[in-house]
Scaffold this active site. Structure first.
Site, PDB file in Angstrom:
ATOM      1  N   ARG A 214      11.067  15.713  73.131  1.00  0.00           N
ATOM      2  CA  ARG A 214      11.592  14.822  73.633  1.00  0.00           C
ATOM      3  C   ARG A 214      13.029  14.977  74.243  1.00  0.00           C
ATOM      4  O   ARG A 214      13.476  14.848  75.261  1.00  0.00           O
ATOM      5  CB  ARG A 214      11.609  13.422  73.059  1.00  0.00           C
TER       6      ARG A 214
ATOM      7  N   LYS B 139      19.265   3.220  73.642  1.00  0.00           N
ATOM      8  CA  LYS B 139      19.108   2.500  74.607  1.00  0.00           C
ATOM      9  C   LYS B 139      18.229   1.072  74.659  1.00  0.00           C
ATOM     10  O   LYS B 139      18.586   0.008  75.110  1.00  0.00           O
ATOM     11  CB  LYS B 139      18.075   3.434  75.582  1.00  0.00           C
TER      12      LYS B 139
ATOM     13  N   ARG C 148      14.090   5.795  61.781  1.00  0.00           N
ATOM     14  CA  ARG C 148      13.264   4.865  62.653  1.00  0.00           C
ATOM     15  C   ARG C 148      11.885   5.175  62.283  1.00  0.00           C
ATOM     16  O   ARG C 148      11.212   4.040  62.227  1.00  0.00           O
ATOM     17  CB  ARG C 148      13.717   4.840  63.959  1.00  0.00           C
TER      18      ARG C 148
END
Ligand code: ADP
Length: 193
Positions: free
Chosen positions: A146, A15, A129
Site C-alpha cells: 500500500r 486520515k 492497529r
C-alpha cells in the site's frame, strides 16, 4: 458550513481518524472510499465481492468502480452543501474524474489537504492497529505494498493540486487532538471563503 475538501495521505497517517473529527467540526459528511468498500465486503454485496480481490492485496480498486461509487455518493442530498473526501482521488485519473463531477455539479474544491507522515512511523502504527482492529489489509507485506502504491500513484496528485494553489500540507505526527487543530487551522482560510 459549506466546505468541499479532499484529504489524502499515506496509509497510517491518520486520515480516517482526522476525517471523522473534521466532519464533526465542519458539519459536512466524511466520505471514505476505503470505509465504503469495507462495509460492502462485510455485507457481502456484489460490489464487495468485486473489490475484495484488490483491497486484500493493497492494490487500488479499478477507477471505473471507484469513480461510479463516488459520483453516486456525491449526488446524495447530504453532500450538496459540502463534503470531505477521504481516500479519493487516489491517482491522476481519479483527479480528472472528480474534476468532471464537480464541473457537472457546478461546484469546486475549497482545499486539498495532504497529511504527511514518514514511512517508518506509519508501518509501526498500522502493525499496532492490526492487532486492535484486525483489518485484513494490515499485514506487513500488504502494508508495504500500500505504501508503494501510495508513492507511485497517489503522491503525484499533490503536484497537480499544488499547481492549482489548492494544496495544504499538514504534519500527521503527534497527538490526535493536536493534529486536528493543525488541520482546522490549515483549512480555515479556504473554509472561510
Ligand atoms: P489506507 O489509506 O490505510 O490504505 P483506505 O481505507 O483509504 O486505507 O483504503 C483501503 C483500500 O481500499 C485501498 O488499499 C484500496 O484497495 C481501496 N481504495 C480506497 N480508496 C480507493 C480509491 N480512491 N481508488 C482505488 N482504491 C481505493
Amino acid at each position: 458550513m459549506s466546505v468541499r475538501l479532499v484529504l489524502f495521505g499515506p496509509p497510517g497517517a491518520g486520515k480516517g481518524t482526522q476525517a471523522a473529527r473534521l466532519s464533526e467540526r465542519l458539519c459536512v459528511p466524511a466520505i471514505s472510499t476505503g470505509d465504503i468498500f469495507r462495509a460492502n465486503i462485510a455485507g457481502g454485496t456484489a460490489l464487495g465481492r468485486q473489490v475484495v480481490q484488490y483491497t486484500s492485496r493493497g492494490a487500488l480498486v479499478p477507477d471505473e468502480l471507484t469513480d461510479d461509487l463516488v459520483r453516486d455518493r456525491l449526488a446524495q442530498p447530504d453532500a450538496a452543501d459540502g463534503f470531505l473526501l477521504d481516500g479519493y482521488p487516489r491517482n491522476l485519473a481519479q483527479v480528472r474524474s472528480l474534476d468532471a463531477m464537480l464541473v457537472d455539479a457546478g461546484t469546486s474544491l475549497d482545499a486539498v489537504v495532504e497529511i504527511t507522515a514518514d514511512a517508518d512511523a506509519v508501518v509501526d502504527r498500522l502493525l499496532k492497529r492490526a492487532t486492535i482492529e484486525g483489518r485484513a489489509d494490515d499485514t506487513e507485506d500488504v502494508i508495504r505494498h500500500r505504501l508503494d502504491v501510495y508513492a507511485e500513484q497517489t503522491a503525484p496528485i499533490a503536484k497537480v493540486y499544488a499547481d492549482r494553489g489548492a494544496l495544504v500540507r499538514v504534519d500527521g505526527i503527534g497527538d490526535v487532538d493536536e493534529v486536528t487543530e493543525r488541520l482546522l487551522h490549515a483549512i480555515a482560510p479556504a473554509a472561510a471563503r
